[in-house]
Design a protein around this motif. Structure first.
Motif, PDB file in Angstrom:
ATOM      1  N   THR A 117      -5.362  -2.307  -4.377  1.00 55.02           N
ATOM      2  CA  THR A 117      -6.592  -2.014  -5.111  1.00 55.02           C
ATOM      3  C   THR A 117      -7.223  -0.677  -4.732  1.00 55.02           C
ATOM      4  OG1 THR A 117      -7.058  -4.368  -5.422  1.00 55.02           O
ATOM      5  CG2 THR A 117      -8.895  -2.861  -5.670  1.00 55.02           C
ATOM      6  N   GLU A 118      -7.346  -0.375  -3.440  1.00 54.00           N
ATOM      7  CA  GLU A 118      -7.977   0.888  -3.062  1.00 54.00           C
ATOM      8  C   GLU A 118      -7.178   2.070  -3.602  1.00 54.00           C
ATOM      9  OE1 GLU A 118      -9.429   3.528   0.800  1.00 54.00           O
ATOM     10  OE2 GLU A 118      -8.493   1.580   1.114  1.00 54.00           O
ATOM     11  N   ALA A 119      -5.846   1.959  -3.541  1.00 49.79           N
ATOM     12  CA  ALA A 119      -5.013   3.049  -4.041  1.00 49.79           C
ATOM     13  C   ALA A 119      -5.091   3.157  -5.564  1.00 49.79           C
ATOM     14  CB  ALA A 119      -3.571   2.852  -3.597  1.00 49.79           C
ATOM     15  N   ILE A 120      -5.287   2.026  -6.253  1.00 57.18           N
ATOM     16  CA  ILE A 120      -5.502   2.109  -7.705  1.00 57.18           C
ATOM     17  C   ILE A 120      -6.760   2.918  -7.987  1.00 57.18           C
ATOM     18  CG2 ILE A 120      -6.025   0.784  -9.792  1.00 57.18           C
ATOM     19  CD1 ILE A 120      -4.312  -1.490  -8.658  1.00 57.18           C
ATOM     20  N   GLY A 121      -7.819   2.663  -7.198  1.00 51.28           N
ATOM     21  CA  GLY A 121      -9.030   3.468  -7.337  1.00 51.28           C
ATOM     22  C   GLY A 121      -8.773   4.938  -7.076  1.00 51.28           C
ATOM     23  N   ILE A 179       0.842  -1.202   0.000  1.00 52.02           N
ATOM     24  CA  ILE A 179       0.000   0.000   0.000  1.00 52.02           C
ATOM     25  C   ILE A 179       0.873   1.247   0.000  1.00 52.02           C
ATOM     26  CG2 ILE A 179      -1.771   1.269   1.267  1.00 52.02           C
ATOM     27  CD1 ILE A 179      -2.708  -1.482   2.363  1.00 52.02           C
ATOM     28  N   ALA A 180       1.905   1.235   0.842  1.00 48.30           N
ATOM     29  CA  ALA A 180       2.814   2.382   0.875  1.00 48.30           C
ATOM     30  C   ALA A 180       3.517   2.563  -0.467  1.00 48.30           C
ATOM     31  CB  ALA A 180       3.843   2.197   1.991  1.00 48.30           C
ATOM     32  N   ALA A 181       3.851   1.469  -1.132  1.00 49.58           N
ATOM     33  CA  ALA A 181       4.566   1.554  -2.403  1.00 49.58           C
ATOM     34  C   ALA A 181       3.742   2.283  -3.459  1.00 49.58           C
ATOM     35  CB  ALA A 181       4.920   0.150  -2.888  1.00 49.58           C
ATOM     36  N   ILE A 182       2.464   1.900  -3.613  1.00 48.56           N
ATOM     37  CA  ILE A 182       1.655   2.547  -4.644  1.00 48.56           C
ATOM     38  C   ILE A 182       1.272   3.966  -4.230  1.00 48.56           C
ATOM     39  CG2 ILE A 182      -0.521   1.533  -3.806  1.00 48.56           C
ATOM     40  CD1 ILE A 182      -1.438   1.495  -6.762  1.00 48.56           C
TER      41      ILE A 182
END
Length: 645
Positions: free
Chosen positions: A330-334, A301-304
């Motif tokens: 996924t949430e960060a992609i959104g 999560i931190a990476a994206i």
């Protein structure tokens, strides 16, 4: 140099167009290194090639066990090579376990080279052999060359004062030396590599060189009887140019750097280690001179999120993972889709679900890539078909991301990431730049509208701190122009439509036919790493008179505008893929065509013969036997079925 006579006496064809060799041993025997250096020598000899490394998921399985076997297969020849080969002509087995899990793969009459020094009672028991297969006649249908490689290695490195345990670490080099002699390969490039690798440990370098030379000399002087003779493989006819071997992970890395350069942007890569994607982080970390910043985050999560922050700041944000890590992202992609920032997400697929098969290949993340986010969150998806193709696909991902202000997912898989093939290094001048542009002044009179779109549907990209262009972005729905928080139903409808229309309106090249006619009885439609086996199976089927064509799709979402009409020009559509039929479902959904699935989820790539047999079913006059599932195949890289405990 081999003569026609002694080649004919061997277990190999007199004038083969291609040879498949598999090196197999314990995880600590250095099979991947051996295969990699044999690949280097093969490339320098001018042969075309394709490789398939296969190794256990365990960091180090118990020595000598069936589930600790590591293997490396290479198919090389004087013609075009598209796959790592269906079945080996030569199996190098460094211990009983390696022989047991790979024997089913070997062609009848193929050659086994075995280290008798490793066939001890203890190792035979670990491999669940009741008797020594080198002595009980069970290998009668193969040519066998069995001798004590361990003892010969110890003898070769004795002048360097190494104990037996340290000496045996050079056993793979002795074996490589014999293989270099068998296929008339030069040793000098391996000498140079060993000297560079052990620059600070010259005694280790010299010991390995001595082992390599001893293996080569054994083949040269021992007057080996029966199956083993020296075989010369002519170079493949190829265009003039600069060539190198490249893996998919290397090609992705170089393509990302090239894409950032063509966009005239610095690149920020945020990643977290995961098999088989970690190699991309490793390669990019060595390319800092090209404006690349690499960041190993504490989690996916931190990476994206760090990559999204870099894109917000005006760099090209990139992140990479495999299926389990993509799920965490996924949430960060959104968030990237909602904020409409350029972002490249590389998914090196592996067997799933959950942590699944960390070192085995699969194509089962297609639904995740196309649909796998909460809300209506469309995102472009493109897929590489081979290690070298990953370079151009990475550039295309950078182009779409920066020109359309959107995250893009690039799909490879474990086979593409780890496999190697020759690559003609392209001329940089042949790539058209696509420089990113940043808004530097208000775009509505004296006002700034952060979501005012251009003719492509892309919103402006603004570097924070640009005078007069203060703005906010985030995961909560924004007004379609001002960027202010706006929950109103009609605004959300318009913003949802705008994001959808932007992605669907991305201009991608028309779909071509990779092999065959544009209409006919059967189209075999593939994507990703199935390209090689499909192409060769279709080629063989056309040679038999079958009306079949190969269509291979790079742009998974949005798909080429002409693809629907192209598919409707065929009576039948077969979709081979290493999942349970995901792309088949997408094709049926988008084009209302009766696509038939051919699935394989054993962690193994398709074989040419498997696909050729499935194509033949469309021409055998038997209704209803087409498509289905390809069973796990013991002819492929290691299976411990029936033996592992």
């Amino acid at each position: 140099m081999a003569t026609a006579a002694n080649q004919a006496e061997s277990g190999l064809p007199e004038t083969p167009e291609a040879i498949v060799v598999r090196f197999a041993g314990d995880s600590g025997d250095g099979m991947q290194l051996t295969g990699g250096q044999f690949t280097l020598s093969t490339a320098l000899a001018g042969n075309d090639l394709a490789t398939f490394p296969d190794f256990p998921a365990e960091i180090r399985a118990p020595q000598g066990t069936l589930f600790g076997v590591s293997a490396f297969q290479i198919n090389f020849g004087s013609r075009s090579i598209n796959t790592a080969g269906d079945a080996p002509d030569v199996l190098v087995a460094m211990n009983p376990a390696a022989l047991k899990v790979n024997l089913a793969a070997l062609k009848p009459g193929g050659l086994i080279i075995a280290d008798t020094g490793a066939f001890t009672k203890r190792n035979l028991d670990k491999a669940h052999y009741e008797a020594n297969p080198l002595e009980d006649g069970s290998l009668a249908k193969f040519d066998v060359l069995a001798f004590d490689i361990s003892e010969k290695t110890i003898e070769a490195v004795k002048p360097f004062g190494l104990g037996n345990k340290d000496a045996l670490r050079s056993k793979n080099m002795w074996t490589l030396g014999l293989a270099l002699w068998m296929f008339d390969r030069p040793r000098e490039p391996i000498h140079d590599w060993l000297k560079a690798k052990f620059k600070s440990k010259t005694d280790i370098a010299d010991a390995n060189i001595a082992a390599l030379d001893a293996g080569h000399a054994y083949g040269e002087t021992a007057e080996l009887a029966g199956p083993v003779k020296q075989l010369t493989m002519p170079p493949v006819q190829s265009e003039p140019g600069l060539y190198r071997t490249i893996t998919g992970a290397e090609a992705v890395s170089l393509g990302l750097v090239a894409g950032a350069q063509l966009a005239e942007l610095p690149m920020f890569f945020g990643g977290y280690p995961i098999t088989p994607a970690s190699a991309i982080l490793h390669h990019l970390a060595r390319l800092k001179e090209f404006g690349v910043t690499t960041f190993q985050a504490e989690d996916e999560i931190a990476a994206i999120c760090a990559a999204i922050g870099a894109s917000y700041a005006g760099q090209l944000g990139v992140t990479s993972s495999s299926g389990p890590g993509i799920a965490l992202k996924t949430e960060a992609i959104g968030l990237g889709i909602m904020t409409e920032l350029p972002l490249v997400i590389v998914n090196s697929q592996r067997g799933g679900p959950s942590t699944g098969l960390p070192t085995k290949t699969e194509q089962s993340d297609l639904y995740q890539a196309v649909y796998g986010r909460n809300g209506d969150a469309p995102m472009p998806v493109i897929a590489a078909r081979s290690p070298s193709d990953a370079f151009e696909v990475a550039i295309e991902a950078c182009r779409i991301a920066t020109q359309y202000m959107t995250p893009v997912m690039l799909l490879t898989d474990g086979y593409i990431a780890n496999a190697a093939e020759p690559w003609k290094v392209p001329d940089p001048d042949t790539f058209e730049p696509f420089p990113a542009s940043f808004l530097e002044e208000p775009n509505d009179g004296d006002n700034f509208l952060p979501y005012k779109r251009d003719e492509k549907g892309a919103r402006p990209w603004v570097k924070p701190g640009t005078p007069g262009l203060m703005h906010r972005i985030g995961g909560i729905e924004k007004h379609e122009l001002t960027g202010n928080i706006d929950y109103s139903p009609d605004n959300h409808q318009r913003m949802t439509d705008a994001r959808k229309n932007k992605v669907e309106g991305i201009i991608v090249p028309d779909q071509d036919v990779a092999l065959g006619e544009t209409t006919g009885k059967l189209a075999v439609v593939g994507w990703g790493s199935t390209y090689g086996p499909i192409h060769q199976a279709v080629r063989r089927s056309i040679a038999k008179g079958c009306s079949v064509s190969h269509i291979h799709v790079r742009h998974i979402w949005p798909m080429p505008k002409n693809l629907g009409e192209l598919l409707k020009g065929f009576e039948h559509i077969l979709v081979p893929e290493m999942n349970t039929g995901q792309f088949k479902t997408v094709l049926r959904d988008q084009f209302l065509v009766d696509a038939q699935p051919l699935t394989k989820t054993s962690g193994q790539p398709f074989q040419i013969a498997e696909l050729e047999a499935e194509i033949a079913k469309f021409f055998d006059g038997i209704d209803g036997n087409e498509g289905g599932q390809v069973a796990a195949n013991d002819q492929q890289l290691p299976s411990t079925e029936g033996g592992a405990k």
